[in-house]
Scaffold this motif. Structure first.
Motif, PDB file in Angstrom:
ATOM      1  N   ALA A  10      75.147 -20.723  91.580  1.00 42.59           N
ATOM      2  CA  ALA A  10      76.340 -20.701  92.431  1.00 42.59           C
ATOM      3  C   ALA A  10      77.336 -21.721  91.901  1.00 42.59           C
ATOM      4  O   ALA A  10      76.949 -22.753  91.346  1.00 42.59           O
ATOM      5  CB  ALA A  10      75.989 -21.018  93.876  1.00 42.59           C
ATOM      6  N   ARG A 124      64.454 -14.487  95.600  1.00 41.51           N
ATOM      7  CA  ARG A 124      65.874 -14.141  95.659  1.00 41.51           C
ATOM      8  C   ARG A 124      66.413 -14.402  97.067  1.00 41.51           C
ATOM      9  O   ARG A 124      67.504 -14.931  97.251  1.00 41.51           O
ATOM     10  CB  ARG A 124      66.049 -12.671  95.289  1.00 41.51           C
ATOM     11  CG  ARG A 124      67.483 -12.188  95.323  1.00 41.51           C
ATOM     12  CD  ARG A 124      67.547 -10.703  95.063  1.00 41.51           C
ATOM     13  NE  ARG A 124      67.244 -10.372  93.694  1.00 41.51           N
ATOM     14  CZ  ARG A 124      66.569  -9.278  93.315  1.00 41.51           C
ATOM     15  NH1 ARG A 124      66.111  -8.436  94.215  1.00 41.51           N
ATOM     16  NH2 ARG A 124      66.331  -9.039  92.041  1.00 41.51           N
ATOM     17  N   GLU A 125      65.601 -14.032  98.057  1.00 36.11           N
ATOM     18  CA  GLU A 125      65.997 -14.231  99.448  1.00 36.11           C
ATOM     19  C   GLU A 125      66.144 -15.726  99.760  1.00 36.11           C
ATOM     20  O   GLU A 125      67.158 -16.177 100.287  1.00 36.11           O
ATOM     21  CB  GLU A 125      64.954 -13.586 100.359  1.00 36.11           C
ATOM     22  CG  GLU A 125      65.322 -13.542 101.814  1.00 36.11           C
ATOM     23  CD  GLU A 125      66.597 -12.755 102.056  1.00 36.11           C
ATOM     24  OE1 GLU A 125      67.312 -13.101 102.994  1.00 36.11           O
ATOM     25  OE2 GLU A 125      66.884 -11.809 101.296  1.00 36.11           O
ATOM     26  N   SER A 128      68.855 -17.638  97.526  1.00 36.42           N
ATOM     27  CA  SER A 128      70.213 -17.230  97.908  1.00 36.42           C
ATOM     28  C   SER A 128      70.654 -17.954  99.169  1.00 36.42           C
ATOM     29  O   SER A 128      71.809 -18.378  99.292  1.00 36.42           O
ATOM     30  CB  SER A 128      70.280 -15.722  98.147  1.00 36.42           C
ATOM     31  OG  SER A 128      69.890 -15.036  96.990  1.00 36.42           O
ATOM     32  N   LYS A 129      69.727 -18.087 100.116  1.00 37.98           N
ATOM     33  CA  LYS A 129      70.059 -18.808 101.351  1.00 37.98           C
ATOM     34  C   LYS A 129      70.347 -20.279 101.053  1.00 37.98           C
ATOM     35  O   LYS A 129      71.283 -20.867 101.590  1.00 37.98           O
ATOM     36  CB  LYS A 129      68.896 -18.722 102.351  1.00 37.98           C
ATOM     37  CG  LYS A 129      68.837 -17.406 103.083  1.00 37.98           C
ATOM     38  CD  LYS A 129      67.685 -17.399 104.071  1.00 37.98           C
ATOM     39  CE  LYS A 129      67.635 -16.059 104.785  1.00 37.98           C
ATOM     40  NZ  LYS A 129      66.397 -15.890 105.544  1.00 37.98           N
ATOM     41  N   SER A 132      73.656 -20.633  99.122  1.00 40.60           N
ATOM     42  CA  SER A 132      74.781 -20.318 100.019  1.00 40.60           C
ATOM     43  C   SER A 132      75.002 -21.437 101.014  1.00 40.60           C
ATOM     44  O   SER A 132      76.147 -21.815 101.309  1.00 40.60           O
ATOM     45  CB  SER A 132      74.506 -19.010 100.776  1.00 40.60           C
ATOM     46  OG  SER A 132      74.460 -17.907  99.898  1.00 40.60           O
ATOM     47  N   LYS A 135      76.512 -24.533  99.380  1.00 39.95           N
ATOM     48  CA  LYS A 135      77.938 -24.298  99.071  1.00 39.95           C
ATOM     49  C   LYS A 135      78.788 -24.427 100.334  1.00 39.95           C
ATOM     50  O   LYS A 135      79.829 -25.086 100.327  1.00 39.95           O
ATOM     51  CB  LYS A 135      78.087 -22.908  98.427  1.00 39.95           C
ATOM     52  CG  LYS A 135      79.503 -22.542  98.033  1.00 39.95           C
ATOM     53  CD  LYS A 135      79.491 -21.267  97.188  1.00 39.95           C
ATOM     54  CE  LYS A 135      80.859 -20.612  97.084  1.00 39.95           C
ATOM     55  NZ  LYS A 135      81.815 -21.374  96.272  1.00 39.95           N
ATOM     56  N   THR A 136      78.336 -23.803 101.416  1.00 39.10           N
ATOM     57  CA  THR A 136      79.099 -23.881 102.668  1.00 39.10           C
ATOM     58  C   THR A 136      79.191 -25.328 103.159  1.00 39.10           C
ATOM     59  O   THR A 136      80.253 -25.793 103.581  1.00 39.10           O
ATOM     60  CB  THR A 136      78.447 -23.004 103.749  1.00 39.10           C
ATOM     61  OG1 THR A 136      78.502 -21.639 103.326  1.00 39.10           O
ATOM     62  CG2 THR A 136      79.170 -23.134 105.084  1.00 39.10           C
ATOM     63  N   PRO A 143      77.302 -26.635 108.531  1.00 42.48           N
ATOM     64  CA  PRO A 143      76.154 -25.870 108.031  1.00 42.48           C
ATOM     65  C   PRO A 143      76.319 -24.367 108.268  1.00 42.48           C
ATOM     66  O   PRO A 143      77.068 -23.951 109.148  1.00 42.48           O
ATOM     67  CB  PRO A 143      74.978 -26.423 108.828  1.00 42.48           C
ATOM     68  CG  PRO A 143      75.556 -27.117 110.003  1.00 42.48           C
ATOM     69  CD  PRO A 143      76.982 -27.452 109.694  1.00 42.48           C
ATOM     70  N   LEU A 144      75.623 -23.600 107.453  1.00 41.40           N
ATOM     71  CA  LEU A 144      75.578 -22.144 107.625  1.00 41.40           C
ATOM     72  C   LEU A 144      74.279 -21.843 108.374  1.00 41.40           C
ATOM     73  O   LEU A 144      73.207 -22.156 107.874  1.00 41.40           O
ATOM     74  CB  LEU A 144      75.576 -21.491 106.238  1.00 41.40           C
ATOM     75  CG  LEU A 144      75.764 -19.995 106.113  1.00 41.40           C
ATOM     76  CD1 LEU A 144      77.110 -19.558 106.652  1.00 41.40           C
ATOM     77  CD2 LEU A 144      75.666 -19.590 104.641  1.00 41.40           C
ATOM     78  N   PRO A 145      74.363 -21.293 109.573  1.00 38.55           N
ATOM     79  CA  PRO A 145      73.147 -21.152 110.378  1.00 38.55           C
ATOM     80  C   PRO A 145      72.269 -19.994 109.913  1.00 38.55           C
ATOM     81  O   PRO A 145      72.451 -18.866 110.347  1.00 38.55           O
ATOM     82  CB  PRO A 145      73.684 -20.895 111.789  1.00 38.55           C
ATOM     83  CG  PRO A 145      75.015 -20.275 111.586  1.00 38.55           C
ATOM     84  CD  PRO A 145      75.535 -20.727 110.257  1.00 38.55           C
ATOM     85  N   LEU A 146      71.336 -20.282 109.012  1.00 36.37           N
ATOM     86  CA  LEU A 146      70.428 -19.243 108.533  1.00 36.37           C
ATOM     87  C   LEU A 146      69.008 -19.655 108.875  1.00 36.37           C
ATOM     88  O   LEU A 146      68.645 -20.812 108.741  1.00 36.37           O
ATOM     89  CB  LEU A 146      70.535 -19.079 107.021  1.00 36.37           C
ATOM     90  CG  LEU A 146      71.892 -18.662 106.472  1.00 36.37           C
ATOM     91  CD1 LEU A 146      71.895 -18.743 104.952  1.00 36.37           C
ATOM     92  CD2 LEU A 146      72.246 -17.266 106.936  1.00 36.37           C
ATOM     93  N   GLU A 150      64.513 -14.598 107.875  1.00 32.21           N
ATOM     94  CA  GLU A 150      65.406 -13.680 108.579  1.00 32.21           C
ATOM     95  C   GLU A 150      65.674 -12.476 107.673  1.00 32.21           C
ATOM     96  O   GLU A 150      66.142 -12.629 106.555  1.00 32.21           O
ATOM     97  CB  GLU A 150      66.710 -14.424 108.852  1.00 32.21           C
ATOM     98  CG  GLU A 150      67.683 -13.671 109.702  1.00 32.21           C
ATOM     99  CD  GLU A 150      68.811 -14.603 110.134  1.00 32.21           C
ATOM    100  OE1 GLU A 150      69.330 -14.385 111.199  1.00 32.21           O
ATOM    101  OE2 GLU A 150      69.121 -15.557 109.417  1.00 32.21           O
ATOM    102  N   PRO A 152      67.547  -8.787 107.065  1.00 31.95           N
ATOM    103  CA  PRO A 152      68.611  -7.921 107.584  1.00 31.95           C
ATOM    104  C   PRO A 152      68.054  -6.575 108.058  1.00 31.95           C
ATOM    105  O   PRO A 152      66.973  -6.207 107.643  1.00 31.95           O
ATOM    106  CB  PRO A 152      69.521  -7.729 106.385  1.00 31.95           C
ATOM    107  CG  PRO A 152      68.731  -8.096 105.192  1.00 31.95           C
ATOM    108  CD  PRO A 152      67.681  -9.063 105.647  1.00 31.95           C
TER     109      PRO A 152
END
Lengths: 152, 159
Positions: A10, A124-125, A128-129, A132, A135-136, A143-146, A150, A152
């Motif tokens: 990233a 990858r899952e 990637s989280k 991401s 970066k956010t 924070p990015l709430p992941l 989880e 999809p």
């Protein structure tokens, strides 16, 4: 072992030191490691552990190389996880300047054994989280709430 | 035999519609895709054209699937004669899924590479830049700096 089997990348508008501090911060780790917490020693040979949101040990690793603020290499053992059975993979984070104000963050996986599809999908899952969320956090301060696992 | 698909996953704090719009409104891609704009009606069977800043066509293709704002798939063919054109049509597919918390998971799958493809290494370098720039644009309102893109264009597309 010098050529990675898998690489995740990233580009982040931040500086190398700020990203390094986040990546090695036990206190900040839940905000980018989908709720998990890291425990990290300060030198090669020291521990690198990942504890799940429930406190369970997910990664019982060891620091193989630590070169602030650019490189962290970890022996990545996953006790009790069927995906990690019999594997001693190595994970390497690299933080490099890409251009003024932007850094390239990469996560490379080095495997001694062939990489099963299930590992690749889970990796990858997860990565990637993590990329991401880092970066956010760097670019917006929020924070990015992941959540872990989880789907999809 | 064929070379493996290139897959990039990124989570973005944005609505599925904003991601769809940034990819398809024609102008937004210029901010994160090496300056490229695009032209298409984005319905199944329509033609897609991506143009370089100098107006030349970078690649074009047909829309294979369009289910706004969740799934889009189109062809990717370099029009200029040469080895990249000779590899034929590859395929770019986006899946955009809401994951809660005001975020989406964007999965970009670039598929259909011939064995020993020279297109695949180039797009493998380009997609992380493009999709990192898309995420920055949607979350902060600012794209990543142009110079990053220009550096990578040289590496990505030696033609």
């Amino acid at each position: 072992m010098d050529k990675p089997d898998l690489v995740y990348i990233a580009f982040i508008a931040t500086d190398v030191e700020k990203l390094w501090r986040l990546l090695t911060s036990e206190a900040d780790s839940p905000f980018w490691f989908f709720g998990c917490r890291i425990e990290i020693g300060g030198a090669a040979g020291g521990p690198y552990r990942v504890l799940g949101p429930d406190g369970a040990l997910a990664v019982d690793g060891e620091i193989l190389a630590i070169e602030p603020p650019h490189r962290l290499r970890i022996l990545w053992r996953m006790p009790g996880n069927p995906l990690g059975e019999g594997r001693q993979n190595e994970i390497q984070y690299r933080i490099e300047p890409a251009t003024e104000g932007v850094v390239k963050l990469s996560v490379s996986e080095f495997h001694h054994l062939p990489v099963p599809d299930a590992w690749q999908e889970a990796g990858r899952e997860g990565w990637s989280k993590i990329l991401s969320a880092l970066k956010t956090l760097c670019e917006t301060g929020r924070p990015l709430p992941l959540a872990m696992g989880e789907q999809p | 035999m064929s070379d493996s698909d290139y897959v990039y996953v990124v989570y973005i704090r944005a609505s599925a519609q904003s991601v769809w719009d940034a990819l398809t409104d024609g102008r937004s891609t210029a901010a994160f895709w090496y300056g490229r704009t695009n032209e298409s009606g984005w319905r199944k069977g329509d033609t897609v054209i991506f143009r370089r800043p100098d107006g030349g066509i970078d690649f074009s293709g047909e829309v294979f699937e369009a289910d706004p704002p969740h799934r889009l798939s189109h062809g990717f063919l370099h029009p200029a004669p040469g080895p990249m054109h000779d590899e034929g049509d590859t395929r770019v597919t986006y899946d955009i899924v809401e994951v809660g918390g005001g975020a989406v998971r964007l999965t970009m799958t670039h598929s259909g590479f011939v064995e020993g493809s020279i297109i695949r290494p180039g797009v493998a370098r380009g997609w992380p830049v493009i999709l990192s720039g898309l995420k920055s644009l949607l979350e902060t309102g600012e794209p990543l700096p142009d110079r990053l893109d220009l550096d990578h264009v040289v590496e990505c597309d030696p033609a």
